[in-house]
Write a protein that holds these residues in place. Structure first.
Motif, PDB file in Angstrom:
ATOM      1  N   CYS A  95     -12.524 -10.674  -4.852  1.00  0.00           N
ATOM      2  CA  CYS A  95     -11.257 -11.257  -4.392  1.00  0.00           C
ATOM      3  C   CYS A  95     -11.427 -11.868  -2.996  1.00  0.00           C
ATOM      4  O   CYS A  95     -12.333 -11.518  -2.263  1.00  0.00           O
ATOM      5  CB  CYS A  95     -10.160 -10.193  -4.367  1.00  0.00           C
ATOM      6  SG  CYS A  95      -9.712  -9.617  -6.014  1.00  0.00           S
ATOM      7  N   ASN A  96     -10.516 -12.799  -2.670  1.00  0.00           N
ATOM      8  CA  ASN A  96     -10.596 -13.485  -1.376  1.00  0.00           C
ATOM      9  C   ASN A  96      -9.682 -12.867  -0.321  1.00  0.00           C
ATOM     10  O   ASN A  96      -9.827 -13.141   0.868  1.00  0.00           O
ATOM     11  CB  ASN A  96     -10.222 -14.964  -1.553  1.00  0.00           C
ATOM     12  CG  ASN A  96     -11.039 -15.619  -2.652  1.00  0.00           C
ATOM     13  OD1 ASN A  96     -10.622 -15.651  -3.803  1.00  0.00           O
ATOM     14  ND2 ASN A  96     -12.213 -16.109  -2.319  1.00  0.00           N
ATOM     15  N   ALA A  97      -8.733 -12.055  -0.756  1.00  0.00           N
ATOM     16  CA  ALA A  97      -7.811 -11.393   0.167  1.00  0.00           C
ATOM     17  C   ALA A  97      -7.323 -10.109  -0.498  1.00  0.00           C
ATOM     18  O   ALA A  97      -7.432  -9.943  -1.714  1.00  0.00           O
ATOM     19  CB  ALA A  97      -6.632 -12.303   0.505  1.00  0.00           C
ATOM     20  N   ILE A  98      -6.789  -9.203   0.328  1.00  0.00           N
ATOM     21  CA  ILE A  98      -6.394  -7.873  -0.155  1.00  0.00           C
ATOM     22  C   ILE A  98      -4.901  -7.643   0.087  1.00  0.00           C
ATOM     23  O   ILE A  98      -4.403  -7.850   1.197  1.00  0.00           O
ATOM     24  CB  ILE A  98      -7.210  -6.777   0.560  1.00  0.00           C
ATOM     25  CG1 ILE A  98      -8.699  -6.871   0.169  1.00  0.00           C
ATOM     26  CG2 ILE A  98      -6.670  -5.381   0.249  1.00  0.00           C
ATOM     27  CD1 ILE A  98      -9.613  -5.965   0.982  1.00  0.00           C
ATOM     28  N   ILE A  99      -4.197  -7.238  -0.973  1.00  0.00           N
ATOM     29  CA  ILE A  99      -2.810  -6.775  -0.843  1.00  0.00           C
ATOM     30  C   ILE A  99      -2.869  -5.254  -0.964  1.00  0.00           C
ATOM     31  O   ILE A  99      -3.136  -4.720  -2.046  1.00  0.00           O
ATOM     32  CB  ILE A  99      -1.915  -7.376  -1.954  1.00  0.00           C
ATOM     33  CG1 ILE A  99      -1.896  -8.907  -1.857  1.00  0.00           C
ATOM     34  CG2 ILE A  99      -0.499  -6.814  -1.869  1.00  0.00           C
ATOM     35  CD1 ILE A  99      -1.259  -9.584  -3.067  1.00  0.00           C
ATOM     36  N   HIS A 100      -2.661  -4.562   0.161  1.00  0.00           N
ATOM     37  CA  HIS A 100      -2.847  -3.109   0.218  1.00  0.00           C
ATOM     38  C   HIS A 100      -1.479  -2.428   0.071  1.00  0.00           C
ATOM     39  O   HIS A 100      -0.632  -2.528   0.961  1.00  0.00           O
ATOM     40  CB  HIS A 100      -3.504  -2.737   1.552  1.00  0.00           C
ATOM     41  CG  HIS A 100      -3.892  -1.302   1.654  1.00  0.00           C
ATOM     42  ND1 HIS A 100      -4.832  -0.849   2.541  1.00  0.00           N
ATOM     43  CD2 HIS A 100      -3.481  -0.199   0.979  1.00  0.00           C
ATOM     44  CE1 HIS A 100      -4.974   0.464   2.411  1.00  0.00           C
ATOM     45  NE2 HIS A 100      -4.151   0.874   1.474  1.00  0.00           N
ATOM     46  N   VAL A 101      -1.265  -1.762  -1.060  1.00  0.00           N
ATOM     47  CA  VAL A 101       0.016  -1.102  -1.336  1.00  0.00           C
ATOM     48  C   VAL A 101      -0.012   0.329  -0.815  1.00  0.00           C
ATOM     49  O   VAL A 101      -0.936   1.094  -1.125  1.00  0.00           O
ATOM     50  CB  VAL A 101       0.328  -1.107  -2.848  1.00  0.00           C
ATOM     51  CG1 VAL A 101       1.702  -0.466  -3.106  1.00  0.00           C
ATOM     52  CG2 VAL A 101       0.296  -2.519  -3.403  1.00  0.00           C
ATOM     53  N   LEU A 102       1.004   0.670  -0.024  1.00  0.00           N
ATOM     54  CA  LEU A 102       1.127   2.021   0.544  1.00  0.00           C
ATOM     55  C   LEU A 102       2.414   2.664   0.036  1.00  0.00           C
ATOM     56  O   LEU A 102       3.482   2.041   0.092  1.00  0.00           O
ATOM     57  CB  LEU A 102       1.156   1.944   2.073  1.00  0.00           C
ATOM     58  CG  LEU A 102      -0.135   1.450   2.732  1.00  0.00           C
ATOM     59  CD1 LEU A 102       0.125   1.051   4.174  1.00  0.00           C
ATOM     60  CD2 LEU A 102      -1.223   2.517   2.661  1.00  0.00           C
ATOM     61  N   VAL A 204       1.756  -3.823   1.891  1.00  0.00           N
ATOM     62  CA  VAL A 204       3.030  -3.724   1.180  1.00  0.00           C
ATOM     63  C   VAL A 204       3.485  -2.271   1.230  1.00  0.00           C
ATOM     64  O   VAL A 204       2.822  -1.385   0.679  1.00  0.00           O
ATOM     65  CB  VAL A 204       2.900  -4.177  -0.290  1.00  0.00           C
ATOM     66  CG1 VAL A 204       4.224  -3.974  -1.024  1.00  0.00           C
ATOM     67  CG2 VAL A 204       2.481  -5.628  -0.356  1.00  0.00           C
ATOM     68  N   CYS A 205       4.591  -2.021   1.918  1.00  0.00           N
ATOM     69  CA  CYS A 205       5.174  -0.678   1.969  1.00  0.00           C
ATOM     70  C   CYS A 205       6.127  -0.531   0.795  1.00  0.00           C
ATOM     71  O   CYS A 205       7.194  -1.161   0.763  1.00  0.00           O
ATOM     72  CB  CYS A 205       5.923  -0.471   3.293  1.00  0.00           C
ATOM     73  SG  CYS A 205       4.829  -0.407   4.718  1.00  0.00           S
ATOM     74  N   ASN A 206       5.744   0.282  -0.182  1.00  0.00           N
ATOM     75  CA  ASN A 206       6.557   0.493  -1.373  1.00  0.00           C
ATOM     76  C   ASN A 206       7.590   1.582  -1.079  1.00  0.00           C
ATOM     77  O   ASN A 206       7.241   2.752  -0.916  1.00  0.00           O
ATOM     78  CB  ASN A 206       5.654   0.893  -2.541  1.00  0.00           C
ATOM     79  CG  ASN A 206       6.433   1.083  -3.839  1.00  0.00           C
ATOM     80  OD1 ASN A 206       7.597   0.704  -3.939  1.00  0.00           O
ATOM     81  ND2 ASN A 206       5.781   1.665  -4.840  1.00  0.00           N
ATOM     82  N   VAL A 207       8.862   1.168  -0.987  1.00  0.00           N
ATOM     83  CA  VAL A 207       9.944   2.085  -0.596  1.00  0.00           C
ATOM     84  C   VAL A 207      10.885   2.320  -1.783  1.00  0.00           C
ATOM     85  O   VAL A 207      10.769   1.673  -2.819  1.00  0.00           O
ATOM     86  CB  VAL A 207      10.746   1.512   0.605  1.00  0.00           C
ATOM     87  CG1 VAL A 207       9.856   1.322   1.815  1.00  0.00           C
ATOM     88  CG2 VAL A 207      11.433   0.192   0.232  1.00  0.00           C
ATOM     89  N   ASP A 208      11.848   3.244  -1.605  1.00  0.00           N
ATOM     90  CA  ASP A 208      12.854   3.431  -2.654  1.00  0.00           C
ATOM     91  C   ASP A 208      13.975   2.404  -2.464  1.00  0.00           C
ATOM     92  O   ASP A 208      14.022   1.680  -1.468  1.00  0.00           O
ATOM     93  CB  ASP A 208      13.389   4.868  -2.670  1.00  0.00           C
ATOM     94  CG  ASP A 208      13.952   5.300  -1.321  1.00  0.00           C
ATOM     95  OD1 ASP A 208      14.395   4.430  -0.538  1.00  0.00           O
ATOM     96  OD2 ASP A 208      13.934   6.514  -1.037  1.00  0.00           O
ATOM     97  N   GLU A 209      14.887   2.364  -3.425  1.00  0.00           N
ATOM     98  CA  GLU A 209      15.920   1.331  -3.443  1.00  0.00           C
ATOM     99  C   GLU A 209      16.763   1.313  -2.165  1.00  0.00           C
ATOM    100  O   GLU A 209      17.088   0.253  -1.635  1.00  0.00           O
ATOM    101  CB  GLU A 209      16.831   1.543  -4.668  1.00  0.00           C
ATOM    102  CG  GLU A 209      17.837   0.444  -4.888  1.00  0.00           C
ATOM    103  CD  GLU A 209      18.597   0.619  -6.186  1.00  0.00           C
ATOM    104  OE1 GLU A 209      19.839   0.579  -6.141  1.00  0.00           O
ATOM    105  OE2 GLU A 209      17.961   0.801  -7.247  1.00  0.00           O
ATOM    106  N   GLY A 210      17.064   2.489  -1.639  1.00  0.00           N
ATOM    107  CA  GLY A 210      17.921   2.569  -0.453  1.00  0.00           C
ATOM    108  C   GLY A 210      17.294   1.975   0.799  1.00  0.00           C
ATOM    109  O   GLY A 210      18.004   1.628   1.747  1.00  0.00           O
ATOM    110  N   ALA A 211      15.968   1.852   0.817  1.00  0.00           N
ATOM    111  CA  ALA A 211      15.270   1.338   2.003  1.00  0.00           C
ATOM    112  C   ALA A 211      14.788  -0.103   1.815  1.00  0.00           C
ATOM    113  O   ALA A 211      14.072  -0.636   2.665  1.00  0.00           O
ATOM    114  CB  ALA A 211      14.085   2.243   2.341  1.00  0.00           C
ATOM    115  N   ALA A 212      15.203  -0.743   0.702  1.00  0.00           N
ATOM    116  CA  ALA A 212      14.686  -2.081   0.375  1.00  0.00           C
ATOM    117  C   ALA A 212      14.983  -3.108   1.463  1.00  0.00           C
ATOM    118  O   ALA A 212      14.156  -3.961   1.773  1.00  0.00           O
ATOM    119  CB  ALA A 212      15.261  -2.551  -0.960  1.00  0.00           C
TER     120      ALA A 212
END
Length: 364
Positions: A95-102, A204-212
């Protein structure tokens, strides 16, 4: 050009991939669900394309696209082959770039591979594995180049000096992207090394709906941690985004977004950010048959941009007729732009600007 989604198992990578690409990658509550990397060709949301469609009323519209790769979850020891480590690291290298999900949400029903939610620790786990793999690559290369450097070979000596700088950085627990090239030769070498930690990264900070809309404490900790990395941080409620993509109509989706306090799906912002991360930009062609967004590298010349349509356009390039997007919208049509004297004729040296509306003249 591809951006790869990485992270620990069960942080939301495959769910994110699904809502970006609408390709239904298997998504389940256990590690190593994604074994082969799924590749999605994702349309890049661009309001400029919608505006051109409105003005030209073409038979069809074709947006720009970006390739997103869903890579299976890394675990501690991946650099030594733990889990499916070698395979995953190979997929990232391509890949040419990284999307890092936390993972930045609490949910007792979704297991965490390390027992509890801690995005700082998770980020460091991934970083260390990638850095260790790069360290292995650098040390192998150093072994070879040192022999040539001892014979007085200037190129080998320059390469050895650069590898030593990279090795020092990696041993400090930092990524190789902090090493700046001192000249053109070093830039080319850095590209040739194909180190994983030189690739640009988006968190990418994966949050719950209330913190979107507002984020949460986990997100703030991540922002603080990466503030010196020149990396963008995006807040996304991945599960909620997946629910939005399932809704039938545009109106339903907009109502859902308004309830969350959002103007557009977070996935749209993420796709645009990934596009920029890959150093890509868009130019347009606009006619009654088709209005189309074309993807090129930032810095491409007019002949290179023409070559994206067809190689003959680049080989036989004569000139480009160029209208700035803002002028096209201001005057409302190509004919009126010409009347106002705003259509420019550009030659082979012209560097295409993001949003240019172009016609090419060529002869093969």
């Amino acid at each position: 050009m591809k951006a790869g989604i990485v992270g620990l198992p069960n942080v939301g990578k495959s769910t994110l991939f699904n809502c970006l690409s609408n390709a239904k990658a298997q998504s389940a509550n256990f590690p190593f669900c994604t074994i082969e990397p799924n590749i999605g060709v994702v349309n890049v949301p661009d309001p400029r394309l919608e505006k051109l469609e409105e003005l030209v009323n073409p038979e069809r519209v074709q947006p720009a696209t970006v390739d997103i790769v869903d890579i299976a979850g890394l675990v501690k020891g991946a650099s030594k082959g733990e889990g499916l480590g070698n395979q995953f690291l190979g997929n990232i290298r391509e890949c040419n770039a990284i999307i890092h999900v936390l993972r930045c949400f609490d949910n007792d029903n979704i297991v965490h591979v390390d027992g509890n939610v801690n995005p700082i620790r998770d980020k460091e786990t991934i970083d260390i594995e990638l850095q260790l793999k790069d360290l292995e690559t650098v040390e192998k290369r150093l072994e070879k180049v040192k022999r040539a450097a001892k014979t007085g070979n200037k190129e080998a000596q320059a390469e050895e000096a650069l590898l030593d700088r990279i090795r020092e950085v990696l041993l400090q627990g930092k990524s190789a992207r902090v090493v700046e090239a001192k000249n053109q030769d070093e830039e080319e070498l850095l590209e040739e090394f194909q180190l994983i930690t030189t690739k640009p990264v988006l968190y990418v900070c994966n949050v719950d709906e209330g913190a979107a809309a507002t984020g949460n404490d986990y997100v703030e900790k991540v922002r603080e941690l990466v503030k010196d990395e020149s990396a963008e941080v995006i807040v996304l409620a991945v599960g909620t985004e997946a629910d939005i993509t399932e809704l039938e109509t545009y109106e339903e989706r907009q109502m859902f977004l308004e309830d969350l306090g959002l103007k557009e799906p977070g996935a749209s912002a993420l796709i645009r950010s990934a596009y920029k991360l890959l150093n890509l930009q868009t130019y347009f062609t606009a006619g009654v048959k088709e209005v189309r967004a074309w993807t090129i590298q930032v810095g491409d010349t007019a002949p290179q941009a023409a070559g994206v349509i067809h190689t003959d356009f680049e080989k036989g390039f004569i000139r480009a007729e160029v209208i700035a997007y803002d002028d096209y919208v201001l005057f409302g049509s190509e004919a009126k732009v010409k009347e106002a004297g705003k259509l420019r004729v550009e030659g082979k040296e012209y560097i295409v600007k993001d949003g240019d509306v172009m016609h090419f003249r060529f002869n093969v």
